[in-house]
Design a protein around this motif. Sequence first.
Motif, mmCIF file in Angstrom:
data_model
loop_
_atom_site.group_PDB
_atom_site.id
_atom_site.type_symbol
_atom_site.label_atom_id
_atom_site.label_comp_id
_atom_site.label_asym_id
_atom_site.label_seq_id
_atom_site.Cartn_x
_atom_site.Cartn_y
_atom_site.Cartn_z
ATOM 1 N N SER A 187 -29.364 -4.404 29.320
ATOM 2 C CA SER A 187 -28.605 -3.756 30.633
ATOM 3 C C SER A 187 -27.699 -2.467 30.419
ATOM 4 O O SER A 187 -27.547 -1.661 31.198
ATOM 5 N N GLU A 188 -27.495 -2.447 29.128
ATOM 6 C CA GLU A 188 -26.494 -1.002 28.731
ATOM 7 C C GLU A 188 -25.460 -1.145 29.700
ATOM 8 O O GLU A 188 -25.202 0.057 30.417
ATOM 9 N N ASP A 189 -24.637 -1.994 29.639
ATOM 10 C CA ASP A 189 -23.389 -1.927 30.465
ATOM 11 C C ASP A 189 -22.276 -2.954 30.041
ATOM 12 O O ASP A 189 -22.556 -3.931 29.204
ATOM 13 N N LEU A 190 -21.097 -3.095 30.680
ATOM 14 C CA LEU A 190 -20.167 -4.121 30.330
ATOM 15 C C LEU A 190 -20.668 -5.200 31.048
ATOM 16 O O LEU A 190 -21.070 -5.320 32.237
ATOM 17 N N GLN A 191 -20.738 -6.269 30.336
ATOM 18 C CA GLN A 191 -21.092 -7.718 30.579
ATOM 19 C C GLN A 191 -19.977 -8.577 30.853
ATOM 20 O O GLN A 191 -20.137 -9.292 32.115
ATOM 21 N N ALA A 192 -18.863 -8.370 30.147
ATOM 22 C CA ALA A 192 -17.673 -9.517 30.462
ATOM 23 C C ALA A 192 -16.646 -8.838 30.084
ATOM 24 O O ALA A 192 -16.531 -8.043 29.257
ATOM 25 N N LEU A 193 -15.527 -9.228 30.662
ATOM 26 C CA LEU A 193 -14.125 -8.899 30.366
ATOM 27 C C LEU A 193 -13.246 -10.035 30.350
ATOM 28 O O LEU A 193 -13.044 -10.902 30.939
ATOM 29 N N GLY A 194 -12.791 -9.875 29.057
ATOM 30 C CA GLY A 194 -11.722 -11.148 28.504
ATOM 31 C C GLY A 194 -10.381 -10.949 28.843
ATOM 32 O O GLY A 194 -9.867 -9.990 28.483
ATOM 33 N N LEU A 195 -9.812 -11.894 29.939
ATOM 34 C CA LEU A 195 -8.191 -11.673 30.185
ATOM 35 C C LEU A 195 -7.625 -12.616 29.353
ATOM 36 O O LEU A 195 -7.913 -13.932 29.602
ATOM 37 N N TYR A 254 -12.792 -20.519 26.560
ATOM 38 C CA TYR A 254 -12.673 -19.579 27.556
ATOM 39 C C TYR A 254 -13.175 -20.201 28.803
ATOM 40 O O TYR A 254 -14.255 -21.116 28.914
ATOM 41 N N TRP A 255 -12.903 -19.886 30.054
ATOM 42 C CA TRP A 255 -13.340 -20.249 31.282
ATOM 43 C C TRP A 255 -13.956 -19.031 31.999
ATOM 44 O O TRP A 255 -13.388 -18.138 31.951
ATOM 45 N N HIS A 256 -14.993 -19.157 32.549
ATOM 46 C CA HIS A 256 -15.641 -17.825 33.135
ATOM 47 C C HIS A 256 -16.047 -18.006 34.370
ATOM 48 O O HIS A 256 -16.613 -19.013 35.062
ATOM 49 N N PHE A 257 -16.094 -16.905 35.161
ATOM 50 C CA PHE A 257 -16.591 -16.851 36.488
ATOM 51 C C PHE A 257 -17.165 -15.505 36.746
ATOM 52 O O PHE A 257 -17.017 -14.719 36.053
ATOM 53 N N THR A 258 -17.759 -15.554 37.878
ATOM 54 C CA THR A 258 -18.355 -14.087 38.300
ATOM 55 C C THR A 258 -17.450 -13.307 39.226
ATOM 56 O O THR A 258 -17.267 -13.895 40.403
ATOM 57 N N GLY A 259 -17.004 -12.094 38.947
ATOM 58 C CA GLY A 259 -15.939 -11.400 39.596
ATOM 59 C C GLY A 259 -16.739 -10.411 40.411
ATOM 60 O O GLY A 259 -17.848 -10.125 40.520
ATOM 61 N N LYS A 305 -18.381 -6.942 41.494
ATOM 62 C CA LYS A 305 -19.566 -6.023 40.701
ATOM 63 C C LYS A 305 -20.170 -6.740 39.925
ATOM 64 O O LYS A 305 -21.073 -6.219 39.181
ATOM 65 N N GLY A 306 -20.218 -8.252 40.245
ATOM 66 C CA GLY A 306 -21.039 -9.045 39.336
ATOM 67 C C GLY A 306 -20.403 -9.294 37.855
ATOM 68 O O GLY A 306 -21.260 -9.742 36.831
ATOM 69 N N LEU A 307 -19.475 -8.859 37.459
ATOM 70 C CA LEU A 307 -18.698 -8.541 36.151
ATOM 71 C C LEU A 307 -18.183 -10.266 35.787
ATOM 72 O O LEU A 307 -17.539 -10.873 36.445
ATOM 73 N N ALA A 308 -18.609 -10.563 34.448
ATOM 74 C CA ALA A 308 -18.325 -11.956 34.160
ATOM 75 C C ALA A 308 -16.826 -11.640 33.734
ATOM 76 O O ALA A 308 -16.513 -10.820 32.716
ATOM 77 N N ILE A 309 -15.975 -12.550 34.283
ATOM 78 C CA ILE A 309 -14.422 -12.457 33.877
ATOM 79 C C ILE A 309 -14.304 -13.800 33.084
ATOM 80 O O ILE A 309 -14.622 -14.855 33.664
ATOM 81 N N GLU A 310 -13.478 -13.642 31.808
ATOM 82 C CA GLU A 310 -13.524 -14.867 31.005
ATOM 83 C C GLU A 310 -11.951 -14.692 30.658
ATOM 84 O O GLU A 310 -11.414 -14.003 30.247
ATOM 85 N N MET A 351 -11.920 -5.436 46.811
ATOM 86 C CA MET A 351 -11.617 -5.302 45.114
ATOM 87 C C MET A 351 -10.111 -5.570 44.818
ATOM 88 O O MET A 351 -9.859 -6.553 44.354
ATOM 89 N N LYS A 352 -9.052 -4.781 45.832
ATOM 90 C CA LYS A 352 -8.009 -4.885 45.208
ATOM 91 C C LYS A 352 -7.322 -6.258 45.941
ATOM 92 O O LYS A 352 -6.544 -6.772 45.126
ATOM 93 N N GLN A 353 -7.750 -6.861 46.833
ATOM 94 C CA GLN A 353 -7.323 -8.198 47.329
ATOM 95 C C GLN A 353 -7.607 -9.201 46.314
ATOM 96 O O GLN A 353 -6.793 -9.977 46.097
#
Length: 340
Positions: free
Chosen positions: A77-85, A123-128, A130-135, A174-176
């Motif tokens: 994909s050449e993209d950000l796949q996931a963001l770990g919070l 970790y627990w993950h879901f789709t945020g 723009k389709g970004l996985a948030i972990e 997005m902001k909401q």
Amino acid sequence: MDKKNVRTEQGQTVAAQDSVFNRVRMGYAVIESREAKAWQLLLGKALGMQADVLPDGAVAARMDDHARRLIVVPGPSEDLQALGLELADEHALAIVLRRLDQRGIAVRESTAAAAQQRGVRHYWHFTGPKGLAIELYYQPSLVNTPPRMATSGFVTGDKGFGHVAMSTRRPEQMKQFWREIFDLRHTDDVHYTISGVPLLFEFMRLNERHHSIAFVYTPKIRLDPIRTRIQHLEVQAATLDDLSAAWERCRELGLAVAMSVGQHANDKAISFYVQTPSGFEIEFGWNPVVVDEASWQPAVWDRISTWGHHFEGQSLGGRLGQLGRSVASLLRKEYVPAGF
């Protein structure tokens, strides 16, 4: 407002309306790319992190005592796949999980192998958006030995590894999402025109770092010229010498510099931007202002930078490509979780 309580694994009762502001931070980023060697060169030799190739072919970068901060996994994909919070503790995690559950957003727990690759216990993950996985996690794997780096260090700790900036055609939703799930706060705005296109930049924070997330969008006809989920991610150097040395290494290695060294008007950071092998940029910054919650007042700025930050290396073909993507974005749906 959330009104229900949630019980944690240890039996604690958590008020779901409790704020998680200042209890959540950017923990790690996962990039999918076929360019592992180029990523290792950028993160390691150029930007000075410890960048190691793992047995599965992924590149793992250390910036501090965390086992992972940036992870590049093999993929097309050449993209950000996931963001770990990273949440401060189990209490904060329970609040966020409850909010997601109340809004019908499906959350799954990681496998042991995936958690190990990320450098966390679970970790627990879901789709945020723009389709970004948030972990989500609260137990990072820490390493006692300091990382082997070509720099004195990075500013991380309870502020997280840095920030991300993303373009969007659905800024209100997005902001909401980020406000309702993570108690994101508004820091300030920039109204600026680039190549004749008026743009609105909104800077938002999860903690006292000036911004953890920045949104950029067009005010009227909603266009999005950025192919990737983010326009850039940022890491913060410990010293000005670290920044100048990284700038010189990027030039010596022949890496594509997107914006030259300059100082931003709103957060006062001195930084430069380098193109990554996946197309988005990394901002290498130093010394942004820290928000004082007791006195901070949002402002509106009419410029991105007070000096420097000159665009470099964009060809006519690149500009035409952005124009084409802008027009095509009118026909492309942008994912936001249901209910936002």
